[in-house]
Scaffold this active site. Sequence first.
Site, PDB file in Angstrom:
ATOM      1  N   GLY A 170       0.926  -1.146  -0.072  1.00  0.00           N
ATOM      2  CA  GLY A 170       0.085  -0.012  -0.150  1.00  0.00           C
ATOM      3  C   GLY A 170       0.916   1.058  -0.079  1.00  0.00           C
ATOM      4  N   LYS A 199      12.533   1.914  -0.618  1.00  0.00           N
ATOM      5  CA  LYS A 199      11.177   1.798  -0.764  1.00  0.00           C
ATOM      6  C   LYS A 199      10.667   3.106  -1.088  1.00  0.00           C
ATOM      7  CE  LYS A 199       8.045  -0.097   1.935  1.00  0.00           C
ATOM      8  NZ  LYS A 199       7.294  -0.236   3.032  1.00  0.00           N
ATOM      9  N   ASP A 246       0.076  -2.538  11.591  1.00  0.00           N
ATOM     10  CA  ASP A 246      -0.079  -3.386  10.390  1.00  0.00           C
ATOM     11  C   ASP A 246       1.033  -4.675  10.502  1.00  0.00           C
ATOM     12  OD1 ASP A 246      -1.087  -4.461   8.154  1.00  0.00           O
ATOM     13  OD2 ASP A 246      -0.059  -3.364   6.829  1.00  0.00           O
TER      14      ASP A 246
END
Length: 283
Positions: free
Chosen positions: A16, A35, A139
């Site tokens: 995401g 990232k 998460d």
Amino acid sequence: MRFGAWVVEEELGRGGMGVVYAAVHTESGERHALKVIHAPAGADQEVARFSREVRVCMALRHPHVVRVVGVERTGPGDGAAPAEDEPCFLVMELCEGGSLADRVRRDGPLPVREALDLFDGVLAGLGRIHQEHGFVHRDIKPHNILLASGPDGRTTAKLADFGLAKAYDSAGLSGLTRTGAVMGTPAFMPRAQLINYKYATPEVDVWSTAASLYHVLTGATPRDLPPGWDPWLAVATSPVVPVGKRGVKLPRTVCEVLDHALSEEPDGGFRTAEALRAALKGS
């Protein structure tokens, strides 16, 4: 493909927040994970805010938390000065062993002692960051627990993205409103997080860590999520299946600890990572 002085070797995964690559620095020869953050066009202020918050995350130091080395905003090219629309990317510690999700998918459930040793480190890192920095991950799942070789050559587990989800959401890059927003992964999310995401407390991370251990030991998720079901409805209404019913032979004491950790009754569960860690050590 290049991002500034970094030459991409391979894609490691995507989610995401963005795409993760293994890359090598052209001058130093160092290898790190990059990232690359998804950001909509015109989100310059949000990217700047995200970069500032990530610098707070860079202060996190623990051998079982993936280290963020830096944040840069230089897109693919020849090293020229970055334009405002070029992507933001994080330079992070590279964990060569992939994720626990990859490991389970490739080899099946882990032996009990190996799994408990890995999660002992994860819970140590989780507790330290909760106590000292007040971050809540929101998460935690096998995909966000990465494997690396420790100084002694043994495999060690590290929590990835700690604090980054909060920074991403706070900056407005998630596209979610601040009221009623829901982030996380249903298969590893406690009901309490679904009900009150905005004010999630460290207990939700403890539950999700226990859910991740459940998966690593059994190959299953704590709740059944049948195809075609709304996964969020399953979080809200489906009970956790006792780990002993998953058809994997586990020590009784480990089953008892996990079943208590994943209880969603008011007096169930563990309030801190240290409490769950201690219970597992005694199992």
